[in-house]
Design a protein around this motif. Structure first.
Motif, PDB file in Angstrom:
ATOM      1  N   UNK A 214       0.842  -1.196   0.000  1.00 34.91           N
ATOM      2  CA  UNK A 214       0.000   0.000   0.000  1.00 34.91           C
ATOM      3  C   UNK A 214       0.877   1.247   0.000  1.00 34.91           C
ATOM      4  N   UNK A 215       0.386   2.355  -0.521  1.00 35.27           N
ATOM      5  CA  UNK A 215       1.176   3.593  -0.483  1.00 35.27           C
ATOM      6  C   UNK A 215       1.468   4.024   0.955  1.00 35.27           C
ATOM      7  N   UNK A 216       2.614   4.632   1.143  1.00 36.61           N
ATOM      8  CA  UNK A 216       2.973   5.140   2.466  1.00 36.61           C
ATOM      9  C   UNK A 216       1.913   6.145   2.921  1.00 36.61           C
ATOM     10  N   UNK A 217       1.450   5.973   4.146  1.00 35.22           N
ATOM     11  CA  UNK A 217       0.442   6.861   4.698  1.00 35.22           C
ATOM     12  C   UNK A 217      -0.983   6.470   4.387  1.00 35.22           C
ATOM     13  N   UNK A 218      -1.164   5.374   3.616  1.00 37.13           N
ATOM     14  CA  UNK A 218      -2.531   4.975   3.242  1.00 37.13           C
ATOM     15  C   UNK A 218      -3.322   4.460   4.427  1.00 37.13           C
ATOM     16  N   UNK A 219      -2.633   3.849   5.398  1.00 37.73           N
ATOM     17  CA  UNK A 219      -3.335   3.249   6.541  1.00 37.73           C
ATOM     18  C   UNK A 219      -2.320   2.863   7.605  1.00 37.73           C
ATOM     19  N   UNK A 220      -2.856   2.516   8.765  1.00 41.73           N
ATOM     20  CA  UNK A 220      -2.067   1.913   9.834  1.00 41.73           C
ATOM     21  C   UNK A 220      -2.615   0.512  10.075  1.00 41.73           C
ATOM     22  N   UNK A 221      -1.740  -0.456  10.250  1.00 40.54           N
ATOM     23  CA  UNK A 221      -2.149  -1.827  10.508  1.00 40.54           C
ATOM     24  C   UNK A 221      -1.979  -2.141  11.991  1.00 40.54           C
ATOM     25  N   UNK A 222      -3.050  -2.591  12.623  1.00 38.94           N
ATOM     26  CA  UNK A 222      -3.014  -2.997  14.031  1.00 38.94           C
ATOM     27  C   UNK A 222      -3.367  -4.474  14.097  1.00 38.94           C
ATOM     28  N   UNK A 223      -2.500  -5.269  14.731  1.00 33.64           N
ATOM     29  CA  UNK A 223      -2.719  -6.709  14.886  1.00 33.64           C
ATOM     30  C   UNK A 223      -2.887  -7.009  16.366  1.00 33.64           C
ATOM     31  N   UNK A 224      -4.043  -7.569  16.714  1.00 31.51           N
ATOM     32  CA  UNK A 224      -4.366  -7.910  18.099  1.00 31.51           C
ATOM     33  C   UNK A 224      -4.214  -9.428  18.270  1.00 31.51           C
ATOM     34  N   UNK A 225      -3.482  -9.837  19.286  1.00 33.33           N
ATOM     35  CA  UNK A 225      -3.316 -11.260  19.558  1.00 33.33           C
ATOM     36  C   UNK A 225      -1.894 -11.573  19.954  1.00 33.33           C
ATOM     37  N   UNK A 226      -1.702 -12.803  20.413  1.00 31.95           N
ATOM     38  CA  UNK A 226      -0.379 -13.236  20.840  1.00 31.95           C
ATOM     39  C   UNK A 226      -0.147 -14.649  20.329  1.00 31.95           C
ATOM     40  N   UNK A 227       1.099 -15.077  20.348  1.00 29.50           N
ATOM     41  CA  UNK A 227       1.407 -16.416  19.879  1.00 29.50           C
ATOM     42  C   UNK A 227       2.868 -16.530  19.494  1.00 29.50           C
ATOM     43  N   UNK A 228       3.280 -17.716  19.070  1.00 32.14           N
ATOM     44  CA  UNK A 228       4.704 -17.971  18.806  1.00 32.14           C
ATOM     45  C   UNK A 228       5.294 -17.174  17.648  1.00 32.14           C
ATOM     46  N   UNK A 229       4.460 -16.623  16.761  1.00 35.38           N
ATOM     47  CA  UNK A 229       4.967 -15.878  15.610  1.00 35.38           C
ATOM     48  C   UNK A 229       5.183 -14.395  15.906  1.00 35.38           C
ATOM     49  N   UNK A 242       8.309  -1.036   7.990  1.00 32.20           N
ATOM     50  CA  UNK A 242       6.943  -0.740   8.436  1.00 32.20           C
ATOM     51  C   UNK A 242       6.827  -0.590   9.947  1.00 32.20           C
ATOM     52  N   UNK A 243       7.948  -0.498  10.632  1.00 27.35           N
ATOM     53  CA  UNK A 243       7.905  -0.520  12.092  1.00 27.35           C
ATOM     54  C   UNK A 243       7.008   0.569  12.666  1.00 27.35           C
ATOM     55  N   UNK A 244       6.927   1.724  11.996  1.00 28.53           N
ATOM     56  CA  UNK A 244       6.098   2.808  12.508  1.00 28.53           C
ATOM     57  C   UNK A 244       4.668   2.745  11.999  1.00 28.53           C
ATOM     58  N   UNK A 245       4.342   1.770  11.135  1.00 25.98           N
ATOM     59  CA  UNK A 245       2.997   1.675  10.563  1.00 25.98           C
ATOM     60  C   UNK A 245       2.280   0.383  10.924  1.00 25.98           C
ATOM     61  N   UNK A 246       2.998  -0.564  11.524  1.00 29.94           N
ATOM     62  CA  UNK A 246       2.403  -1.843  11.952  1.00 29.94           C
ATOM     63  C   UNK A 246       2.541  -1.948  13.464  1.00 29.94           C
ATOM     64  N   UNK A 247       1.436  -2.132  14.141  1.00 28.30           N
ATOM     65  CA  UNK A 247       1.427  -2.192  15.605  1.00 28.30           C
ATOM     66  C   UNK A 247       0.913  -3.545  16.051  1.00 28.30           C
ATOM     67  N   UNK A 248       1.713  -4.307  16.785  1.00 31.83           N
ATOM     68  CA  UNK A 248       1.301  -5.568  17.388  1.00 31.83           C
ATOM     69  C   UNK A 248       1.048  -5.304  18.864  1.00 31.83           C
ATOM     70  N   UNK A 249      -0.214  -5.384  19.272  1.00 35.92           N
ATOM     71  CA  UNK A 249      -0.582  -4.944  20.624  1.00 35.92           C
ATOM     72  C   UNK A 249      -0.700  -6.090  21.616  1.00 35.92           C
ATOM     73  N   UNK A 250      -0.567  -7.347  21.166  1.00 38.56           N
ATOM     74  CA  UNK A 250      -0.670  -8.476  22.082  1.00 38.56           C
ATOM     75  C   UNK A 250      -2.112  -8.863  22.351  1.00 38.56           C
ATOM     76  N   UNK A 251      -2.283  -9.724  23.345  1.00 40.80           N
ATOM     77  CA  UNK A 251      -3.622 -10.225  23.693  1.00 40.80           C
ATOM     78  C   UNK A 251      -4.453  -9.132  24.355  1.00 40.80           C
TER      79      UNK A 251
END
Length: 360
Positions: A214-229, A242-251
């Protein structure tokens, strides 16, 4: 007349969709006047409080933690327990617990087994699919009824079992007092939400790859959950810049606040039975982009509900996300209406009607 009694057998109270549905059904049945007992191999896991105070919980002695041969030991312990007590019906939740169904068949008490995961997976190949079907017939040969979560899964189950024994009952993914949907936010950049256990088959690596297109600035990706990956997904995001555009927030205990903040939900799995999170997303009034991984994607046929893309195709996933972000937001209440039949009260009552029809 004594209240009907149902026994639910669970390995433990782990954070799984099968366990969550089973515990919530047990609570709903208890609220409708049923004497409900959960027999668990272990009390491990955080879902036990969802059963409420009216459900009796019995834990095997000695405890049976998950591990090699643990389902066989759970099945034996459950059969011993059933032989010492009297119930009007036995509920075996999900494919994982089918070995228990085999052990309880012949107890003289009607057994209802649930299909929770996909029955026909192209990824298995012909030989493994044949072996799966042979095992399913063996484990469920003595049950009186099978519950599927979609008509597609119902027809697949009857074909595999070679008898018309399966009923469709909607996945009870929603509480009866679920909050109505909020308007879709107009935040910039919009939030794309994904959720689930961080394991390879959930497709989060594919989703991050698609998001990178996706183009830079098009969106922010938030992933909710936890696991071995989790750590591998963080490294992937950093490698792709993408470190500033992808957020892994955990469980998180409740996904609804994250859905309320999202513009779009994405399900990128390789395969699913009937994912509760897709139902929850629509109930929150959020459109969905999903891979063709589950019969539940038929919900997305409604106008504005979302798009379905082929499996294992990051480019198609990226195009669909871009297309959905470019569209005007749909009516949240119209999306919520698509899944109103997934409320717990109606589903719990349908199960009780099924049990009542099986009682001698």
């Amino acid at each position: 007349m004594a209240a009907p009694s149902i026994l639910v057998v669970l390995h433990d109270f782990a954070l799984g969709g099968t366990e969550r549905v089973a515990v919530r059904l047990a609570e709903a049945w208890a609220k409708q006047g049923v004497a409900v007992t959960i027999f668990a191999g272990s009390d491990a896991g955080p879902l036990r409080p969802l059963a409420g105070e009216a459900v009796e919980i019995v834990v095997a002695e000695p405890s049976i933690p998950r591990g090699s041969g643990s389902r066989r030991r759970l099945a034996q312990a459950a059969r011993t327990f059933v032989d010492q007590h009297r119930f009007d019906g036995l509920f075996i939740p999900g494919n994982f617990h089918w070995p228990v169904a085999a052990a309880l068949a012949g107890s003289g008490i009607p057994v209802v087994a649930q299909v929770s995961a996909a029955l026909d997976k192209p990824q298995r190949g012909r030989l493994r699919q044949w072996a799966f079907e042979v095992r399913m017939r063996h484990l469920l040969r003595g049950v009186q009824a099978v519950v599927a979560l979609s008509d597609v899964a119902r027809d697949q189950a009857d074909r595999i079992l070679r008898r018309l024994v399966t009923t469709t009952i909607a996945l009870p993914a929603l509480s009866d007092d679920a909050a109505p949907p909020l308007p879709i936010p107009e935040t910039k950049p919009p939030v794309i939400l994904a959720a689930g256990r961080l394991v390879p088959e959930k497709g989060f690596a594919r989703l991050i790859d698609a998001f990178a297109r996706l183009p830079v600035g098009a969106a922010q990706l938030v992933i909710v959950g936890d696991g071995p990956e989790a750590e591998a997904l963080r490294r992937q995001s950093e490698t792709l810049g993408l470190a500033d555009r992808v957020k892994l927030v955990g469980y998180v205990a409740d996904i609804r606040p994250w859905l309320d903040a999202a513009r779009l939900f994405v399900l990128a799995s390789d395969f699913e039975g009937y994912p509760a999170v897709l139902v929850e997303a629509l109930a929150a009034g959020r459109p969905v982009v999903a891979t063709d991984c589950t019969p539940a994607t038929r919900l997305l046929d409604a106008p504005g509900a979302g798009m379905v893309v082929p499996l294992d195709d990051s480019e198609a996933l990226a195009r669909a996300i871009s297309a959905m972000l470019a569209q005007s937001p749909p009516d949240p209440e119209a999306l919520a209406a698509l899944v109103a039949h997934h409320r717990i009260g109606a589903a719990a009552a349908a199960y009780l009607d099924l049990f009542a029809g099986l009682r001698p």
